[in-house]
Design a protein around this motif. Sequence first.
Motif, PDB file in Angstrom:
ATOM      1  N   PRO A  89       0.818  -1.224   0.000  1.00 14.02           N
ATOM      2  CA  PRO A  89       0.000   0.000   0.000  1.00 14.02           C
ATOM      3  C   PRO A  89       0.844   1.264   0.000  1.00 14.02           C
ATOM      4  O   PRO A  89       2.040   1.254   0.323  1.00 14.02           O
ATOM      5  N   ARG A  90       0.185   2.362  -0.321  1.00 15.73           N
ATOM      6  CA  ARG A  90       0.861   3.644  -0.500  1.00 15.73           C
ATOM      7  C   ARG A  90       1.447   4.175   0.808  1.00 15.73           C
ATOM      8  O   ARG A  90       0.767   4.211   1.822  1.00 15.73           O
ATOM      9  N   GLY A  91       2.690   4.603   0.738  1.00 16.55           N
ATOM     10  CA  GLY A  91       3.317   5.326   1.838  1.00 16.55           C
ATOM     11  C   GLY A  91       3.104   4.679   3.189  1.00 16.55           C
ATOM     12  O   GLY A  91       3.353   3.488   3.393  1.00 16.55           O
ATOM     13  N   ALA A  97      -2.440   9.295  -0.765  1.00 14.47           N
ATOM     14  CA  ALA A  97      -2.905   8.968  -2.117  1.00 14.47           C
ATOM     15  C   ALA A  97      -2.038   9.597  -3.196  1.00 14.47           C
ATOM     16  O   ALA A  97      -2.111   9.200  -4.361  1.00 14.47           O
ATOM     17  N   TYR A  98      -1.240  10.596  -2.841  1.00 14.13           N
ATOM     18  CA  TYR A  98      -0.323  11.198  -3.817  1.00 14.13           C
ATOM     19  C   TYR A  98       0.919  10.336  -4.030  1.00 14.13           C
ATOM     20  O   TYR A  98       1.707  10.607  -4.945  1.00 14.13           O
ATOM     21  N   LYS A  99       1.116   9.319  -3.216  1.00 15.08           N
ATOM     22  CA  LYS A  99       2.283   8.452  -3.352  1.00 15.08           C
ATOM     23  C   LYS A  99       1.908   7.214  -4.147  1.00 15.08           C
ATOM     24  O   LYS A  99       0.757   6.756  -4.114  1.00 15.08           O
ATOM     25  N   PRO A 100       2.851   6.631  -4.882  1.00 12.98           N
ATOM     26  CA  PRO A 100       2.528   5.450  -5.695  1.00 12.98           C
ATOM     27  C   PRO A 100       2.309   4.215  -4.827  1.00 12.98           C
ATOM     28  O   PRO A 100       2.857   4.090  -3.734  1.00 12.98           O
ATOM     29  N   PHE A 144       4.161  -0.173 -10.186  1.00 12.37           N
ATOM     30  CA  PHE A 144       3.664   0.953  -9.387  1.00 12.37           C
ATOM     31  C   PHE A 144       2.758   1.799 -10.272  1.00 12.37           C
ATOM     32  O   PHE A 144       2.870   1.785 -11.507  1.00 12.37           O
ATOM     33  N   ASP A 145       1.839   2.496  -9.617  1.00 14.54           N
ATOM     34  CA  ASP A 145       0.959   3.383 -10.366  1.00 14.54           C
ATOM     35  C   ASP A 145       1.528   4.791 -10.369  1.00 14.54           C
ATOM     36  O   ASP A 145       2.464   5.111  -9.633  1.00 14.54           O
ATOM     37  N   LEU A 146       0.974   5.625 -11.200  1.00 14.84           N
ATOM     38  CA  LEU A 146       1.452   6.999 -11.361  1.00 14.84           C
ATOM     39  C   LEU A 146       0.326   7.969 -11.014  1.00 14.84           C
ATOM     40  O   LEU A 146      -0.519   8.281 -11.861  1.00 14.84           O
ATOM     41  N   GLN A 190      -7.432  12.830  -5.885  1.00 14.08           N
ATOM     42  CA  GLN A 190      -6.637  13.068  -4.677  1.00 14.08           C
ATOM     43  C   GLN A 190      -6.871  14.454  -4.099  1.00 14.08           C
ATOM     44  O   GLN A 190      -7.050  14.603  -2.880  1.00 14.08           O
ATOM     45  N   ASP A 191      -6.861  15.480  -4.961  1.00 15.02           N
ATOM     46  CA  ASP A 191      -7.035  16.844  -4.443  1.00 15.02           C
ATOM     47  C   ASP A 191      -8.386  17.000  -3.762  1.00 15.02           C
ATOM     48  O   ASP A 191      -8.491  17.604  -2.680  1.00 15.02           O
ATOM     49  N   ARG A 192      -9.425  16.470  -4.391  1.00 13.96           N
ATOM     50  CA  ARG A 192     -10.776  16.634  -3.823  1.00 13.96           C
ATOM     51  C   ARG A 192     -10.949  15.824  -2.531  1.00 13.96           C
ATOM     52  O   ARG A 192     -11.602  16.266  -1.593  1.00 13.96           O
TER      53      ARG A 192
END
Length: 439
Positions: free
Chosen positions: A101-103, A273-276, A306-308, A316-318
């Motif tokens: 999972p991310r970060g 969520a900003y991390k792959p 990994f995703d981009l 992510q921003d919202r």
Amino acid sequence: MSILPRIIKPAIFGALVLTSLPGWAEPELELTSVINTAIENDPWLRQSARMQDALMEESYADGALPDPRVTIGAANLPTDTFDTGQEGMTQATIGFSQRIPRGDSRHLASEKKTRLADVQPFRRENRREQVTERVTHLWLELWRSQESIRLIEDKRGLFEQLSDVAEAGYTSATMGSRQQDIIRASLELTRLEDRLAALNTQLASNRESLGEWIGAEAAQLPVTGQIPPELSTGLPDRWRETNIDGLIRHPSIRATDQLIDAQAIDVDLARQAYKPEWSVFAQYGYRDRAPNGQDRADLFSVGIGFDLPIFTGNRQDRKLRSSTARLEAARSERILKMRDLQARARAAMARMEQLDDRIRLYRQTLLPQMEEQASAALTAYDNDDGDFAEAVRARIDELNAQVELTQILAERAKSLASFRYLTANSSEDPSLKLPNHQD
């Protein structure tokens, strides 16, 4: 010697001993035991404990890695013959992949469930305080109805005597009694019976309400004859201005603080969520022999994926803005709850001050004056120098004042019970502590 005296003498002696002992007192409902029973039998507290256990288990689960994934298949089969030895690239594969999972999302998800679990002890503490307040109010309603019934029944004998006096005077024509005096006395006795019926209805209703907490059978017992001292004492002067710093320790506020901490973790999760998201995989491919019998080397593959997260505007921003808004909303809710507790505490304090003034007025002035007036009216009537209706009215006014004082005492104690809930854990003053109960 006859056996009868041998039996009678001990029986007489036993009767004398029993009559010399104090009578067995009927069991009574003490407020402290009622509170303890209600808290002990409250299913909500057990539900909260189970919820805390469930959240802690989820915390461990959310902190673990996702289960690995295994794939088994056949690759590069020739579609004309499906012969595994026809082509050199045909192979049987078995693969293994693991998602990461991310970060710090695993740690944060686990921490969030831990914070939510930490809310439950404060909620249980708040629930115990709420149950204490609720049961105390019901107990006081029982006391008010029971005490009012006692006062009316004590006075009923006096009104019966007045009725007998009026009837005797009317019959003998020596006291100037009139037929309307007899009717008035009978009417007041009927009104007393009606008041007793109404109070008994209230008493039965209050018993049913209390039975929800301590059981219907136990609720049928009478309550003690006096309000407990902890509900009739005054408050220190320093509590005349309830401050916010004291209310911060209220269990409902501390539960809200834990929820705010959990909301803050949601913001951190949204930032992850900003991390792959990474994944690793490995695959082994078995190849059959060639048609000519030549061995073929098996194949092994390994890699990472990994995703981009580069298109963040609509996702992510919202989500980050949404989590931040929810966090601010939770903080605003805490402020509103603080203001509500403070306003209700000050309102309870104001009610107690006004009720204390009324209690002093009744005890020091109103009741003595009414008793004096009733005695004077009755004396005047006995001396054939007063009106029977005035004597009866004076006694009724005195009874009404005593019943009203009972109601004021109950309302004052209820206000103090509410004040104690609103300022729970806000003072170490023994006069403000609730009756002891087990957690």
